[in-house]
Scaffold this motif. Structure first.
Motif, mmCIF file in Angstrom:
data_model
loop_
_atom_site.group_PDB
_atom_site.id
_atom_site.type_symbol
_atom_site.label_atom_id
_atom_site.label_comp_id
_atom_site.label_asym_id
_atom_site.label_seq_id
_atom_site.Cartn_x
_atom_site.Cartn_y
_atom_site.Cartn_z
ATOM 1 N N PRO A 141 0.831 -1.205 0.000
ATOM 2 C CA PRO A 141 0.000 0.000 0.000
ATOM 3 C C PRO A 141 0.868 1.260 0.000
ATOM 4 C CG PRO A 141 -0.747 -1.578 1.665
ATOM 5 C CD PRO A 141 0.584 -2.058 1.171
ATOM 6 N N VAL A 142 0.640 2.152 -0.945
ATOM 7 C CA VAL A 142 1.498 3.333 -1.075
ATOM 8 C C VAL A 142 1.406 4.218 0.153
ATOM 9 C CG1 VAL A 142 1.885 5.441 -2.419
ATOM 10 C CG2 VAL A 142 1.445 3.282 -3.593
ATOM 11 N N GLU A 143 0.260 4.232 0.846
ATOM 12 C CA GLU A 143 0.138 5.095 2.026
ATOM 13 C C GLU A 143 1.079 4.659 3.159
ATOM 14 O OE1 GLU A 143 -3.346 2.098 2.449
ATOM 15 O OE2 GLU A 143 -2.339 3.193 0.822
ATOM 16 N N LEU A 144 1.640 3.446 3.043
ATOM 17 C CA LEU A 144 2.611 2.984 4.039
ATOM 18 C C LEU A 144 4.050 3.191 3.562
ATOM 19 C CD1 LEU A 144 0.946 -0.342 5.239
ATOM 20 C CD2 LEU A 144 0.590 2.002 6.063
ATOM 21 N N ALA A 145 4.223 3.895 2.451
ATOM 22 C CA ALA A 145 5.558 4.135 1.888
ATOM 23 C C ALA A 145 5.907 5.614 1.865
ATOM 24 C CB ALA A 145 5.635 3.566 0.469
ATOM 25 N N THR A 146 5.130 6.445 2.544
ATOM 26 C CA THR A 146 5.324 7.896 2.439
ATOM 27 C C THR A 146 6.209 8.442 3.557
ATOM 28 O OG1 THR A 146 3.407 8.493 3.803
ATOM 29 C CG2 THR A 146 3.007 8.107 1.439
ATOM 30 N N ARG A 178 12.413 5.150 -4.915
ATOM 31 C CA ARG A 178 11.681 6.221 -4.232
ATOM 32 C C ARG A 178 11.436 5.876 -2.766
ATOM 33 N NH1 ARG A 178 7.064 9.627 -6.861
ATOM 34 N NH2 ARG A 178 7.744 10.832 -5.059
ATOM 35 N N LEU A 179 11.110 4.606 -2.493
ATOM 36 C CA LEU A 179 10.907 4.204 -1.101
ATOM 37 C C LEU A 179 12.207 4.327 -0.308
ATOM 38 C CD1 LEU A 179 9.211 3.124 1.175
ATOM 39 C CD2 LEU A 179 9.519 0.824 0.287
ATOM 40 N N LEU A 180 13.314 3.951 -0.919
ATOM 41 C CA LEU A 180 14.606 4.097 -0.253
ATOM 42 C C LEU A 180 14.928 5.570 0.016
ATOM 43 C CD1 LEU A 180 16.648 1.372 -2.087
ATOM 44 C CD2 LEU A 180 16.570 1.642 0.400
ATOM 45 N N ALA A 181 14.644 6.433 -0.938
ATOM 46 C CA ALA A 181 14.852 7.866 -0.721
ATOM 47 C C ALA A 181 14.019 8.354 0.457
ATOM 48 C CB ALA A 181 14.496 8.642 -1.989
ATOM 49 N N THR A 182 12.817 7.821 0.588
ATOM 50 C CA THR A 182 11.920 8.186 1.687
ATOM 51 C C THR A 182 12.500 7.733 3.020
ATOM 52 O OG1 THR A 182 10.065 7.839 0.157
ATOM 53 C CG2 THR A 182 9.531 8.083 2.474
ATOM 54 N N VAL A 183 12.966 6.489 3.080
ATOM 55 C CA VAL A 183 13.542 5.960 4.321
ATOM 56 C C VAL A 183 14.812 6.737 4.689
ATOM 57 C CG1 VAL A 183 14.564 3.928 5.431
ATOM 58 C CG2 VAL A 183 12.544 3.663 3.959
#
Length: 267
Positions: A141-146, A178-183
């Motif tokens: 779910p994208v809302e868990l990747a923000t 993108r998820l890695l950039a977020t983390v």
């Protein structure tokens, strides 16, 4: 709300092994007599990270329940550990509780709620380990990747706590980057673990992210990952920055599509 069709499939090779499948996608594997037996390679990578955390019981939050493979593993390897499992599918929770002996895992509490709603109920600075392993079918779910949600997970973790994220991606790895950039925006120390073919975007599969505000045991982690059946790689530091490239963090409201596996992956 419906969450898909769930099946429990017995492992013909192990008397007490079970696969939990949702809408034809394998979600979890558990061996009821040996919780330390981990059949999925990406789960073994998560266990490698957990095994290298400081000795003793852990206080854990698991976003995404499935058959509770990781809570069972941590309880078996670190007696006295506590678990909060956040899982939106109440019917699935009941099935796992009744058919897969979830009551045998002490100090485990289930919050039946979505990831963000459930995490909001967890106290600040209360967890040594947060495991984000939440999928709708084969899609995260994208809302868990923000960035906003990563900030809430950081709130829950103790200053020296560790975050583990299971994600899936394929050709190009655009979502993974993108998820890695977020983390990386939320945590100073980040490492990526995956099989070489997946890491290069040659095939669809799972990638594990480990993150902390304090240093990760990168040398030990690299050796353990490389010593597994798939000889996984551990990417960090400048190599991780190069991997991420120009990808930027995911924010609430961004139009982002989580990758869907090709039909042949689970065929």
């Amino acid at each position: 709300m419906t969450f898909g069709e769930v099946e429990l499939l017995r492992d013909l090779d192990r008397q007490d092994g079970w696969v939990l499948s949702k809408d034809g996608v394998p979600q979890s594997y558990v061996d009821l007599q040996d919780p330390t037996f981990l059949d999925f390679e990406y789960v073994r990578l998560m266990a490698d990270v957990i095994d290298l955390l400081p000795e003793g019981p852990l206080s854990c939050v698991h976003v995404g329940g499935g058959a509770c493979t990781i809570p069972r593993y941590v309880t078996a390897t670190r007696p006295g550990s506590r678990h909060i499992v956040i899982e939106p599918d109440g019917l699935l929770v009941n099935l796992v509780r009744e058919q897969l002996d979830l009551r045998s895992v002490p100090r485990l509490k289930v919050i039946v709620a979505g990831g963000r709603e459930g995490t909001a109920k967890v106290w600040d600075d209360s967890s040594d380990l947060v495991v984000l392993d939440a999928f709708t079918g084969a899609t995260m779910p994208v809302e868990l990747a923000t960035a906003e949600y990563m900030g809430d997970l950081a709130r829950v973790l103790r200053p020296d706590g560790t975050l583990l994220v299971n994600m899936a991606d394929g050709k190009g790895l655009a979502f993974a980057k993108r998820l890695l950039a977020t983390v990386c925006d939320a945590f100073r120390h980040v490492a990526l673990l995956a099989e070489p073919g997946i890491m290069r975007g040659r095939r669809f599969g799972n990638l594990i992210v480990a993150a902390s505000r304090t240093e990760l045991p990168l040398d030990l982690l690299s050796r353990r990952a490389a010593g597994g059946l798939t000889q996984a790689r551990c990417v960090h530091g400048e190599a991780l920055k190069n991997f991420i490239g120009g990808a930027y963090p995911i924010k609430d409201g961004d139009s982002v599509l989580a990758p869907v596996p090709p039909p042949a992956v689970f065929g």
